[in-house]
Design a protein around this motif. Structure first.
Motif, PDB file in Angstrom:
ATOM      1  N   LEU B  42      50.158  43.346  26.325  1.00  0.00           N
ATOM      2  CA  LEU B  42      49.636  42.398  27.315  1.00  0.00           C
ATOM      3  C   LEU B  42      50.549  41.193  27.397  1.00  0.00           C
ATOM      4  CD1 LEU B  42      45.826  42.409  26.372  1.00  0.00           C
ATOM      5  CD2 LEU B  42      46.957  43.701  28.191  1.00  0.00           C
ATOM      6  N   ILE B  43      50.595  40.573  28.542  1.00  0.00           N
ATOM      7  CA  ILE B  43      51.355  39.328  28.705  1.00  0.00           C
ATOM      8  C   ILE B  43      50.393  38.168  28.909  1.00  0.00           C
ATOM      9  CG2 ILE B  43      53.322  40.501  29.765  1.00  0.00           C
ATOM     10  CD1 ILE B  43      52.125  38.959  32.393  1.00  0.00           C
ATOM     11  N   GLN B  44      50.895  36.998  28.576  1.00  0.00           N
ATOM     12  CA  GLN B  44      50.131  35.797  28.875  1.00  0.00           C
ATOM     13  C   GLN B  44      50.771  35.179  30.103  1.00  0.00           C
ATOM     14  OE1 GLN B  44      50.090  32.766  25.843  1.00  0.00           O
ATOM     15  NE2 GLN B  44      47.931  32.318  26.260  1.00  0.00           N
ATOM     16  N   PHE B  50      45.457  32.361  37.339  1.00  0.00           N
ATOM     17  CA  PHE B  50      45.107  32.815  35.991  1.00  0.00           C
ATOM     18  C   PHE B  50      46.154  32.411  34.960  1.00  0.00           C
ATOM     19  CE2 PHE B  50      42.912  35.944  38.757  1.00  0.00           C
ATOM     20  CZ  PHE B  50      41.623  35.832  38.273  1.00  0.00           C
ATOM     21  N   GLU B  51      46.837  31.295  35.184  1.00  0.00           N
ATOM     22  CA  GLU B  51      47.851  30.842  34.236  1.00  0.00           C
ATOM     23  C   GLU B  51      47.249  30.691  32.840  1.00  0.00           C
ATOM     24  OE1 GLU B  51      50.219  27.542  35.452  1.00  0.00           O
ATOM     25  OE2 GLU B  51      51.265  27.408  33.523  1.00  0.00           O
ATOM     26  N   ARG B  97      40.257  41.159  45.250  1.00  0.00           N
ATOM     27  CA  ARG B  97      40.696  41.292  43.866  1.00  0.00           C
ATOM     28  C   ARG B  97      41.822  40.329  43.495  1.00  0.00           C
ATOM     29  NH1 ARG B  97      45.234  43.670  43.124  1.00  0.00           N
ATOM     30  NH2 ARG B  97      44.839  43.879  40.904  1.00  0.00           N
ATOM     31  N   HIS B  98      42.573  39.849  44.492  1.00  0.00           N
ATOM     32  CA  HIS B  98      43.639  38.885  44.227  1.00  0.00           C
ATOM     33  C   HIS B  98      43.332  37.606  44.994  1.00  0.00           C
ATOM     34  CE1 HIS B  98      47.513  37.038  43.727  1.00  0.00           C
ATOM     35  NE2 HIS B  98      47.996  38.077  43.066  1.00  0.00           N
ATOM     36  N   PRO B  99      43.280  36.470  44.295  1.00  0.00           N
ATOM     37  CA  PRO B  99      42.857  35.225  44.965  1.00  0.00           C
ATOM     38  C   PRO B  99      43.837  34.733  46.028  1.00  0.00           C
ATOM     39  CG  PRO B  99      43.427  34.830  42.657  1.00  0.00           C
ATOM     40  CD  PRO B  99      43.442  36.307  42.844  1.00  0.00           C
ATOM     41  N   LEU B 139      40.623  39.395  30.475  1.00  0.00           N
ATOM     42  CA  LEU B 139      41.854  39.613  31.230  1.00  0.00           C
ATOM     43  C   LEU B 139      41.763  39.055  32.647  1.00  0.00           C
ATOM     44  CD1 LEU B 139      42.758  43.301  30.238  1.00  0.00           C
ATOM     45  CD2 LEU B 139      43.539  41.168  29.192  1.00  0.00           C
ATOM     46  N   ALA B 140      42.928  38.710  33.180  1.00  0.00           N
ATOM     47  CA  ALA B 140      43.009  38.177  34.545  1.00  0.00           C
ATOM     48  C   ALA B 140      42.681  39.269  35.570  1.00  0.00           C
ATOM     49  CB  ALA B 140      44.415  37.640  34.800  1.00  0.00           C
ATOM     50  N   PHE B 141      42.412  38.832  36.797  1.00  0.00           N
ATOM     51  CA  PHE B 141      42.131  39.749  37.912  1.00  0.00           C
ATOM     52  C   PHE B 141      41.081  40.785  37.506  1.00  0.00           C
ATOM     53  CE2 PHE B 141      46.670  38.520  38.126  1.00  0.00           C
ATOM     54  CZ  PHE B 141      46.679  37.832  39.336  1.00  0.00           C
TER      55      PHE B 141
END
Lengths: 241, 241
Positions: B42-44, B50-51, B97-99, B139-141
Motif C-alpha cells: 500500500l502507498i500513503q 485523501f492526502e 467514486r472519485h471526488p 483506505l482511500a476511495f
DNA sequence: GTACTTTTTGTAGAGGTTACAATTACCTAT
DNA sequence: ATAGGTAATTGTAACCTCTACAAAAAGTAC
C-alpha cells in the motif's frame, strides 16, 4: 523501503486535461436459450464506423450513470426487461480498439429465454437478430474477442451460480435442466446420474405436480428456491453442476 | 424482430464531447508472500484527495497506453520488475467514486515473493509499505472494496492457474508449496494427501536434488515445468489444488 | 550408535462417480 | 380394456477418489 525513485516519468508533464478526453462504453453479450439452442443477440450497425457490420449491442456510458446501470440500460432498450442485472466480465482497453478515439469498453453478459423476448432495434441499429453461437459472423471492433471471453465466462459461471433461472419456466423438469446444461456446456450427462446429483441439491424443490399432456410418463416438476440456495451456500457448500 | 422502438432517450441530445471528459485509471493489488505470511503493498498518498491516507498504488492511464500496459507500468515503477504481467480482475465505475471527476478504475493483481522486492515510493506517494492482509487500515476511495474483490479473485485463481510460480524459488519442496497454499487459502491440508495429489501433477517435475543443511531428512526438490503444464491442460485436464 | 525431526510411503474405510439395466407411468391406437 | 411407445425414475455393481491415520526412511546433532 520508501526510498525515492531517482527518475520517474512525470505524470504532470502531460496536461491533466488530456486524461479527460477518453470515453467508456459497455458492450452486452445477451445469450438466448431455447429448445437446445444457444444464441446471442447481435445488432447491425446503422452508423459509422463499421456501418452495416454486425456488432454487440453497446453504448457509451452517460456522464452521470453508473457502469452497471449502463449495461442494464442497454439491455432494457433492446428487450424491455427491467429486472435483470447483467454480469460484468472484463474490460477491453487497447489504444486502437476504437477508430474514432480512446474508448475503453466493459463487457457484460446475461442469459435469457429467447422466446420471451422481442428485441427491438435502437436508434443506432439497422437490424437486430439472434445468431447461433456456432455461426457468428464477422464482428465490428474487437467484438469477436469480447464475445469469446464472455462465452467462456458464462460457461464457467453457470456451473456454480444460478444464472440459468431466467431461462427455464418457474416450474421445470430435470430433463429440461439437463438439456440446458448439455447445450451450454457442450457435453453429455448420463440421465440417471444427472438427476441423482441434482435432486440432492436442497435448493431444487420437488413439487407435487407433474407434466400434463405428454405422450409418455410425465415428469415431476421442480422449482428453484432462492432463499434455500443462499442458505445452502452460506453454510459453506459449493454448488457444482 | 427489428421493429423500431417508439421512444428512446436520444444519445445525441447530450453533446458528444461530454462523453470524452472522463478518465480511467488502474489500481494494483500487489500481494507479497513470505514465510507463511500474505501481505499487500500500500502507498500513503502524497497528494489530494485523501492526502495522507493509505491507498492501493494506481495511476491514470496514459492516452496512448494500453490498459494492461498501464498496470504493468505501475508495478514497474514501484518494484522495478519488468517481466510480470498483472491480472485484470474487475472494473469499478460508480459515478461518485472519485471526488474530482468521473474516473473508472480497472483493478489488477499480482502475487510475488516479498523478499525479492525493495519497493520505492513514486512521486505521488509519501510512503509505501507491506501490510498484512489480516490488518488492512482504512483506505482511500473505494479501495477497500477493490482489495477485497482482488483477494477473492486471487484465491480462486490460484487453485487453477500457476500464478504462484513467482513466489517460490525455481527449485522448491512440496512442503513449501503446501505452506503457500495453506497461507493463501487459509486452510490446512493433510501432509500425506497433499503431496500425493500434487506429485501426481505431471508438470511438477521431481529433481535429482535434495535440500542441504537441514537438521532433518532432506526433502526432494521439484520444479514447475511450464511447457508440460500447457500440454497438460491442452489435453483437457483441469488443475485443482 | 541414539535421539530427533521431517519426509515419504502405505493402507483401510468412507464416500462419491460411472455405466448400464430394470422398472414405472402415462398416452395413443386398437 | 389392452398392448405398444416413450421417457421418467429407480437400482446396482464396479470403480475411483478422498480422508484420516500410521509406519518407515533419511538426514543432522550429539
Amino acid at each position: 523501503m520508501a526510498k525515492k525513485k531517482p527518475e520517474k516519468k512525470d505524470l504532470y508533464s502531460i496536461p491533466i486535461d488530456d486524461f479527460f478526453k477518453s470515453a467508456f462504453s459497455v458492450d452486452c453479450v445477451i445469450f438466448g436459450y431455447h429448445d437446445k439452442e444457444l444464441k446471442v443477440l447481435l445488432i447491425q450497425r446503422g452508423a459509422s464506423p463499421f456501418e452495416g457490420d454486425w456488432a454487440l449491442p453497446g453504448d457509451l456510458v452517460y456522464p452521470h450513470e453508473d457502469l452497471d446501470s449502463a449495461a442494464d440500460r442497454v439491455l432494457m432498450d433492446l428487450t424491455q426487461l427491467e429486472d435483470i442485472s447483467m454480469r460484468q466480465v472484463k474490460s477491453f482497453g487497447k489504444v486502437k480498439r476504437h477508430p474514432l478515439g480512446r474508448v475503453i469498453t466493459v463487457a457484460y453478459f446475461a442469459l435469457l429465454e429467447l422466446q420471451e423476448i422481442s428485441p427491438m432495434a435502437s436508434s443506432w441499429a439497422k437490424d437486430i437478430k439472434w445468431h447461433s453461437v456456432k455461426r457468428i459472423p464477422k464482428l465490428a471492433f474487437d467484438h469477436k474477442e469480447i464475445l469469446t471471453e464472455c462465452l467462456n465466462a458464462m460457461r464457467s459461471l453457470i456451473k456454480h451460480e444460478p444464472i440459468w433461472t431466467r431461462v427455464l419456466s418457474k416450474k421445470f423438469t430435470l430433463t429440461e435442466l439437463q438439456e440446458l446444461f448439455e447445450t451450454v456446456l457442450m457435453k453429455k450427462y448420463d440421465k440417471g446420474n444427472f438427476r441423482k446429483k441434482v435432486s440432492a441439491m436442497k435448493f431444487l424443490k420437488r413439487l407435487q405436480e407433474s407434466q400434463v399432456n405428454v405422450r409418455h410418463r410425465p415428469s415431476t416438476l421442480y422449482k428453484f428456491d432462492h432463499k434455500t440456495f443462499v442458505q445452502y451456500r452460506e453454510s459453506g457448500n459449493v454448488v457444482e453442476f
